[in-house]
Design a protein around this motif. Structure first.
Motif, mmCIF file in Angstrom:
data_model
loop_
_atom_site.group_PDB
_atom_site.id
_atom_site.type_symbol
_atom_site.label_atom_id
_atom_site.label_comp_id
_atom_site.label_asym_id
_atom_site.label_seq_id
_atom_site.Cartn_x
_atom_site.Cartn_y
_atom_site.Cartn_z
ATOM 1 N N ASP A 97 -36.194 -19.733 -24.504
ATOM 2 C CA ASP A 97 -35.024 -19.523 -23.648
ATOM 3 C C ASP A 97 -34.071 -18.513 -24.280
ATOM 4 O O ASP A 97 -33.507 -17.660 -23.590
ATOM 5 C CB ASP A 97 -34.276 -20.831 -23.394
ATOM 6 N N ALA A 143 -35.641 -14.901 -24.322
ATOM 7 C CA ALA A 143 -35.809 -14.295 -22.992
ATOM 8 C C ALA A 143 -34.707 -13.288 -22.682
ATOM 9 O O ALA A 143 -34.908 -12.359 -21.906
ATOM 10 C CB ALA A 143 -35.844 -15.386 -21.921
ATOM 11 N N THR A 194 -31.633 -25.558 -28.302
ATOM 12 C CA THR A 194 -32.045 -24.714 -27.183
ATOM 13 C C THR A 194 -33.444 -24.194 -27.504
ATOM 14 O O THR A 194 -33.669 -23.699 -28.613
ATOM 15 C CB THR A 194 -31.081 -23.528 -27.020
#
Length: 168
Positions: free
Chosen positions: A77, A80, A73
């Protein structure tokens, strides 16, 4: 594995998390309560901590100019979703990003990354290029071109492999 000194500021937390996995031996410190304790992790939060760790490792490999070790990942991301607040010191007016309520590991990592970006030290935290290592280290070389966590171990092995390949 590394004899290098600790990185500055919050990068020590990032380095410590990445280095909870011994790639060569396959040992994972997050498997034990003692290994989870420094990060404030419970057994229920280990999977997300491992996801964060491997995303950080991929980013640190990129800092060293290497492709990711596997599909992960993207770090942006994951970060965030980290709850952070801006704190302002009443004595000198300095400001910083900080985790909400000394928050979860994700928030502490996000604050450490933000601090390092601001200080210009983020890209100096790298992962060893040795495929059987990938240990996180802080590159203090003048040109910022360090390649291995340890010149005496990983660096020496790589140089010996190149030397032997020449003779073959």
């Amino acid at each position: 594995m590394s004899e290098r000194s600790a990185p500055p500021g919050g990068l020590a937390l990032v380095q410590a998390l990445v280095n909870t996995l011994d790639v060569a031996a396959g040992g994972d410190a997050l498997d034990s309560a003692a290994g989870r304790a420094p990060f404030g992790l419970t057994e229920d939060s280990v999977d997300s901590a491992r996801e964060l760790r491997e995303s950080l490792r991929a980013t640190l490999l990129a800092h060293a100019g290497h492709p990711p070790h596997r599909a992960v990942t993207p770090l942006g991301d994951l970060l965030a979703g980290a709850p952070l607040v801006i704190t302002v010191d009443t004595a000198d007016g300095s400001a910083a990003l900080a985790p909400v309520d000394d928050g979860p590991l994700l928030s502490r990592i996000a604050a450490a990354v933000a601090e390092a970006v601001t200080a210009g030290t983020w890209n100096r935290l790298k992962a060893c290029e040795a495929a059987d290592c990938h240990w996180a280290y802080y590159d203090r070389s003048p040109a910022g071109r360090g390649r291995w966590c340890s010149m005496q171990v990983c660096g020496a092995r790589a140089k010996m492999r190149r030397y032997r390949a020449k003779d073959a």
